[in-house]
Enzyme design. Structure first.
Site, PDB file in Angstrom:
ATOM      1  N   HIS A   3       1.402  -1.167   0.036  1.00  0.00           N
ATOM      2  CA  HIS A   3       0.203   0.090  -0.181  1.00  0.00           C
ATOM      3  C   HIS A   3       1.273   1.317  -0.325  1.00  0.00           C
ATOM      4  O   HIS A   3       1.851   1.057   0.098  1.00  0.00           O
ATOM      5  CB  HIS A   3      -1.006  -0.016   1.417  1.00  0.00           C
ATOM      6  CG  HIS A   3      -0.348   0.109   2.676  1.00  0.00           C
ATOM      7  ND1 HIS A   3       0.938   1.072   3.380  1.00  0.00           N
ATOM      8  CD2 HIS A   3      -0.842  -1.118   3.571  1.00  0.00           C
ATOM      9  CE1 HIS A   3       1.106   1.159   4.597  1.00  0.00           C
ATOM     10  NE2 HIS A   3       0.722  -0.655   4.710  1.00  0.00           N
TER      11      HIS A   3
ATOM     12  N   CYS B  58       3.754  -4.714   6.521  1.00  0.00           N
ATOM     13  CA  CYS B  58       2.871  -4.598   5.020  1.00  0.00           C
ATOM     14  C   CYS B  58       4.288  -4.116   4.366  1.00  0.00           C
ATOM     15  O   CYS B  58       5.477  -3.523   4.721  1.00  0.00           O
ATOM     16  CB  CYS B  58       1.892  -3.639   4.823  1.00  0.00           C
ATOM     17  SG  CYS B  58       0.237  -3.686   6.103  1.00  0.00           S
TER      18      CYS B  58
END
Length: 502
Positions: free
Chosen positions: A153, A161
């Site tokens: 992202h 992430c």
């Protein structure tokens, strides 16, 4: 014709919107049909680069991530049917340690092979745009590994992430979107601790994750020698790459990650090329070890890493577990950051003395082996041209290149002559060693140059030109979803609806 393209774009946008159920990154309540972020066209400069590399805008893509190098690679299939490197994006932030994710809350970013379907693309992300990696896959589940909402992202902030800048994820998202519109059912996402070279394998030879890394290196090598997306299956708590039914078999292969492997074979042209590469790599590793290549220090006191191009722009900026600036070289401080660095970015913290020692070990014995590899040609299918560019024209959205980075072209693949496949007897493979969850150090490194950060977050991060991009003609055969990938929504949400639109 234009009206039909617009309708198809709007319908597909709705499909993607209704198919996304990503609680960890959802935050915007808007209609995807008017979501300018998700509908940004691929920048014209990148489209031109595809044309130069004999790629179609809507041809299949493949993504590879390397933690230590803090890089994300996007590969596209060219008209010969092989995958070629399109662009390398520096990663703004990743968290955890080198090694696979083991359990929920360990801050580890996953490692392994995953399949990204349209349902995993999240246009309503609270982190600008995102896609779910699909962790845990069937292999992860067979080992009892847990975790959820592991994303790639924007926003340059990571808790397990791979975080990019908003400009970067907008571009990557648009590439994935166009590949889906070209007919690709899913694109492969392969995450590695580092580039699986003899140098890196020698440096990390004592890491407890090495059995797992050697296993996923087989998939890395399959791609390196064929430049084709490796087919991935799971059995006996291990990965299996490019398995095929034995000659004369009339029964389809059935794989279960926790069960005994069926008898399968790997096409001999692939098996021979991989075996030759692995033998060459093993010889080089042994040579490096004999020369006294230092072992890379494990640094559980550091939480993740950051590409040095970003670290050089931040006060107290450090690369953490990613490759630091090579000794005597300070080019990153003068290069332009590929995207907006948000003011809340939290670079990894490292002890200064330990970081110096770690840097020295990373850059020791830097010579790389050379693997000769002529190319293989495989036929590819063609598909309709992109229709999101028509939507872009309707709403007045253009695009321009904002994240160009220098890349090197990998070695060409080993030839794959036609030959009979080799039978492979099923046997147990190495099981992965759990990664040790890292903790965050409190010490600060020395101050770095002043940051180039934004004081506000505009709705559209990439610089948009007044002239919309003109997509090249589409091409590319669809690829099957990676076996065992964790779906984000029901499996038929994309297949049925997308087929109806086509």
């Amino acid at each position: 014709m234009k009206h039909r393209s617009l309708v198809r774009a709007l319908l597909t946008s709705v499909v993607l919107a209704t198919g996304v159920v990503l609680a960890g990154c959802n935050g915007e309540d808007m209609s995807l049909a008017s979501n300018a972020k998700a509908n940004q066209p691929v920048p014209p400069k990148l489209v031109a680069e595809m044309t130069e590399k004999d790629m179609d805008l809507q041809s299949p893509m493949l993504v590879r991530v390397f933690k230590q190098e803090a890089e994300l690679e996007v590969w596209k299939q060219n008209r010969s049917g092989q995958f070629a490197l399109l662009k390398t994006y520096p990663i703004c932030r990743w968290s955890g340690d080198l090694g696979p994710k083991v359990k929920e809350g360990d801050r580890q970013a996953p490692e392994g092979f995953y399949a990204i379907t349209p349902a995993q693309m999240n246009p309503r992300s609270s982190y600008y745009l995102s896609f779910n990696t699909g962790f845990p896959n069937a292999f992860d589940k067979s080992l009892g590994r847990t975790g959820s909402q592991l994303m790639v992202h924007g926003d340059c902030s990571s808790r397990g992430c791979f975080a990019m800048t908003d400009e970067q994820i907008a571009e990557i998202y648009s590439l994935g979107r166009e590949s889906f519109f070209g007919g690709q059912r899913s694109f492969q996402f392969a995450a590695f601790p580092f580039k699986m070279t003899p140098v890196n394998m020698a440096k990390h030879r004592n890491n407890p994750n090495m059995p797992f890394w050697k296993m996923i290196k087989q998939g890395y090598d399959h791609f390196e020698v064929t430049r084709q997306e490796p087919k991935v299956e799971f059995c006996e708590n291990k990965y299996v790459f490019d398995p095929a039914a034995p000659a004369g078999s009339t029964k389809p292969l059935v794989f279960n990650a926790s069960a005994k492997c069926p008898v399968y074979q790997i096409p001999s042209e692939i098996a021979d090329a991989v075996s030759a590469k692995q033998a060459q790599d093993d010889a080089k590793i042994a040579e490096l070890v004999a020369k006294g290549t230092p072992v890379a220090q494990r640094r559980p006191d550091i939480d993740g890493g950051m590409n040095r191009v970003f670290a050089s722009k931040l006060p107290d900026g450090a690369t953490g577990l990613s490759d630091p600036e090579p000794p005597g070289v300070q080019t990153a401080a003068y290069s332009r950051a590929p995207g907006t660095i948000p003011p809340h970015v939290n670079p990894p913290k490292a002890n200064a003395a330990a970081s110096t020692s770690y840097s020295a070990s990373l850059f020791a014995a830097s010579e790389e082996p050379v693997v000769a590899a002529p190319s293989t040609r495989v036929a590819s299918a063609s598909s309709d041209g992109g229709f999101f560019s028509n939507l872009a024209k309707k709403v007045g959205i253009g695009g321009s290149e904002t994240t160009a980075t220098a890349t090197t072209t990998p070695a060409a693949p080993v030839p794959t002559p036609a030959a009979k496949p080799k039978a492979v007897a099923s046997k147990a493979g190495p099981s992965a060693a759990p990664a040790t969850p890292p903790s965050v150090a409190a010490a600060k490194p020395a101050a770095a140059p002043a940051p180039l950060v934004a004081t506000a977050r505009p709705p559209l991060k990439p610089t948009l030109s007044a002239e919309p991009s003109t997509p090249a003609s589409g091409g590319g055969a669809g690829t099957a979803a990676l076996s065992g990938a964790a779906p984000v929504v029901s499996a038929n949400s994309f297949t049925d609806r997308f087929s109806a639109m086509r």
